[in-house]
Structure formats: structure tokens, C-alpha cells
Motif scaffolding. Structure first.
Motif, short mmCIF file in Angstrom:
data_model
loop_
_atom_site.label_atom_id
_atom_site.label_comp_id
_atom_site.label_asym_id
_atom_site.label_seq_id
_atom_site.Cartn_x
_atom_site.Cartn_y
_atom_site.Cartn_z
N SER A 54 43.02 57.62 59.38
CA SER A 54 44.37 57.82 59.86
C SER A 54 44.69 56.98 61.05
O SER A 54 45.25 57.44 62.00
CB SER A 54 44.54 59.26 60.29
N LEU A 73 44.37 58.20 65.69
CA LEU A 73 44.81 59.57 65.55
C LEU A 73 43.65 60.53 65.37
O LEU A 73 43.79 61.73 65.51
CB LEU A 73 45.77 59.70 64.36
N VAL A 77 54.30 60.23 67.92
CA VAL A 77 53.30 60.25 66.86
C VAL A 77 52.02 60.95 67.35
O VAL A 77 51.43 61.77 66.64
CB VAL A 77 52.98 58.82 66.39
N SER A 121 50.62 64.44 65.82
CA SER A 121 49.29 64.43 65.22
C SER A 121 48.38 65.47 65.85
O SER A 121 47.58 66.12 65.16
CB SER A 121 48.65 63.04 65.34
N LEU A 146 47.77 68.94 58.66
CA LEU A 146 48.01 67.53 58.34
C LEU A 146 47.51 67.20 56.94
O LEU A 146 46.32 67.25 56.66
CB LEU A 146 47.32 66.64 59.37
N ASP A 161 49.43 62.20 57.04
CA ASP A 161 48.51 61.38 57.82
C ASP A 161 48.88 59.91 57.72
O ASP A 161 49.00 59.20 58.72
CB ASP A 161 47.09 61.62 57.30
N LEU A 190 52.10 59.00 59.60
CA LEU A 190 51.89 58.87 61.03
C LEU A 190 51.20 57.55 61.37
O LEU A 190 51.51 56.92 62.38
CB LEU A 190 51.06 60.05 61.54
#
Length: 320
Positions: free
Chosen positions: A7, A11, A93, A97, A106, A111, A114
Motif C-alpha cells: 500500500s 502507509l 491520506v 489510512s 481497509l 488501500d 489511498l
């Protein structure tokens, strides 16, 4: 090379604290095996990112509001406004997240969305800072052209072009993702291309401006504006180098450093929070003077650009 980008490692960075890196998507992030869910280290990591995101969102949101609705717009503040929007988007973002990870909400599609939004706003911010650095170098070396002959809507056009160009790669990735193609390699290449294109230009511009400010006495009169640019460029170069080095290491050297992910992306998050602090520290009055609100501080930080523009317009109108 067997590599899956979790991701944007950004993240998911910091999920591992024992020297091993879990190469899984965000929806399968590592959890502790007990009933408590996240480990203590993961709670500390999420809390740190929450605090950074909230601080950055407040700072960039304040700058956006004041520059958009409360202060006179100039070519330079147009760049700053767009840069604040990009930083605000990146921190949004990060904030979303963190909420999704903590709540275990998520999905794989969310995912990837983002990731692509992160790529979009991060690339935009990098290109905007490159444009700002080039604009200031032109202003220093070609002041007459910059003051009198530069197209009046050039800043707006450049910013719009940057947003459009930055959107192309995420749009292509999203289309391929829906078609069930692996787009991680495209995202990595985009980060590498950004680094090779923007970092050299920003580094050269920073050195040129630094020489002008420190060794040319007549440039010191424009101190605050150039100091803001220099500090923004300096911190971006320092904080961006790890993330570019990370992807070069992953893609070109075929190496996957475990703990470097969390530090590289932590610096990227931190850089999106630092610009409003720079404006505040440079624009605030000296000790012994009455305190000012944020609007007055921004006016003081950017007033040299505004005064310069007014001084330029007056002789031009007289000649006409």
C-alpha cells in the motif's frame, strides 16, 4: 524480483519493529496474536502519525484559508497556496489510512486508492517546489524580465499544468488496477523518476539562492521571501532523499531494507507539516513587538513579494 508494495510502504511503514518486514497488503497487516489487537509499538506509531497529521492539517488548512480568502493573491502566494493544498491532501491520506488500519476497515481497493492519491499529491508537491525554486532563481538572475515581462497568469498556468501532469500516472495505474494488472512497479518507477527529475533541479536552485542570499549584500533586502524558499527547499531535499533512495534501492538494486521504509515515509509525512511552521517563524515579529495573528504573520512573510509587485506595476503604468 518478488516484491509487493504494501500500500505504498508509506502507509504501512512502521508496522514492524523487530527488524523484519511483512510484505503483505494493508488489509493483512501484522497484528499481535493476543486479544489486544495492535502491539504497544504499533499504538505508538499510529499515535505519532495521528498527531503529525492533525498538526499538519491544521497548519496547511489555515494557510489555505488565509491565502485563498483573506490575503491579496500574488504570483508567489499562488504557488504557496497550491503547495499547501498538496500537503493537505497527503496528510489527509495519512490520517484516513491510520483510522482504517486501527479499525481494521481497509479493503484492498481502498488501500490502492489511498496509494494512488498519495502518489498524486506527493508528486504534485515535489513538482510545485521545483517550479518555486526555478521561479526564484529567475527572479534573482533576471529581475527585469521577471518583474516586467513575465506573463501575469504564469503561476496559475504552471500550477494547473503540474496538477494535470501529476494526475496522469495515478490515473493510468488505477485503470490498469481495475483491469487486474500489477501496477506496483509503475508506482515505484514514478517515485524514481520524480527523484531524478526534481531533486537535481531543486538542489542546484537551492545552492544558487543560498549563494545569492549569503554572499550578495544587495539580496539581503529580500531576506524573508528567499529565506522561506530556501528553508522549504532545504527541508524537502533532506526529507525526500530517503524516500527516493528507498525506491532506487528496491527497484534498481533489488534490495528490500526492512526498517528503512518507516523512516523514509515518516520524513515524507513530516515534510508536509513543516512549511506552515516555516512561514510562522520567518514571518513573526521580533521580540518586544506586539504579537500578531496568523493572517498578519503571513502578510509579513510574503509582503516583500507584494511590495515588489506594486513597485513594478507603478513605473509600467507611468510609461503607458
Amino acid at each position: 524480483m518478488n516484491y509487493t508494495l504494501p500500500s505504498l510502504p508509506s502507509l504501512n511503514a512502521g508496522e514492524e519493529y523487530n527488524g523484519t518486514y511483512n510484505e503483505t497488503v494493508l488489509s493483512n497487516n501484522s497484528r499481535s496474536e493476543n486479544d489486544s489487537g495492535l502491539t504497544l509499538g504499533q499504538y505508538i506509531w499510529h499515535t505519532s502519525l495521528f498527531l503529525i497529521s492533525i498538526f499538519g492539517l491544521w497548519g496547511n488548512g489555515t494557510v489555505m484559508w488565509l491565502l485563498a480568502f483573506c490575503l491579496k493573491r500574488t504570483p508567489f502566494t499562488t504557488y504557496i497556496l497550491n503547495l499547501s493544498v498538496a500537503d493537505f491532501g497527503l496528510l489527509t491520506v495519512v490520517f484516513i489510512s491510520r483510522i482504517c488500519l486501527v479499525s481494521d476497515f481497509l479493503t484492498y481497493l481502498a488501500d490502492e486508492m489511498l496509494v494512488l492519491i498519495f502518489l498524486f499529491v506527493y508528486t504534485t508537491g515535489q513538482f510545485l517546489l521545483t517550479a518555486i525554486s526555478i521561479d526564484r532563481c529567475v527572479a534573482v538572475h533576471f529581475p527585469l524580465w521577471h518583474r516586467c515581462h513575465r506573463p501575469p497568469n504564469m503561476s496559475t498556468t504552471v500550477c494547473a499544468s503540474i496538477w494535470g501532469l501529476s494526475f496522469i500516472s495515478p490515473a493510468i495505474c488505477f485503470t490498469l488496477f481495475l483491469a487486474d494488472f500489477d501496477v506496483y512497479i509503475i508506482e515505484i518507477i514514478q517515485f524514481i523518476a520524480n527523484g531524478f527529475l526534481c531533486l537535481p533541479l531543486m538542489t542546484i536552485s537551492t545552492l544558487i539562492l543560498f549563494v545569492k542570499v549569503c554572499f550578495k549584500s544587495h539580496q539581503r533586502k529580500r531576506g524573508k521571501l528567499l529565506i522561506i524558499v530556501l528553508l522549504a527547499l532545504f527541508f524537502f531535499i533532506i526529507f525526500s532523499f530517503p524516500i527516493n533512495a528507498l525506491f532506487i534501492t528496491v527497484y534498481i538494486l533489488d534490495s528490500n531494507p526492512p526498517s528503512f521504509f518507516q523512516y523514509a515515509f515518516f520524513y515524507a509525512y513530516l515534510n508536509s507539516c513543516i512549511n506552515p511552521l516555516i512561514y510562522f517563524l520567518v514571518g513573526r515579529q521580533k521580540r518586544g513587538r506586539p504579537r500578531r495573528n496568523m493572517k498578519a504573520i503571513l502578510q509579513n512573510a510574503f509582503k516583500e513579494e507584494e511590495n515588489l509587485q506594486e513597485a513594478v506595476d507603478a513605473p509600467v503604468e507611468t510609461q503607458l
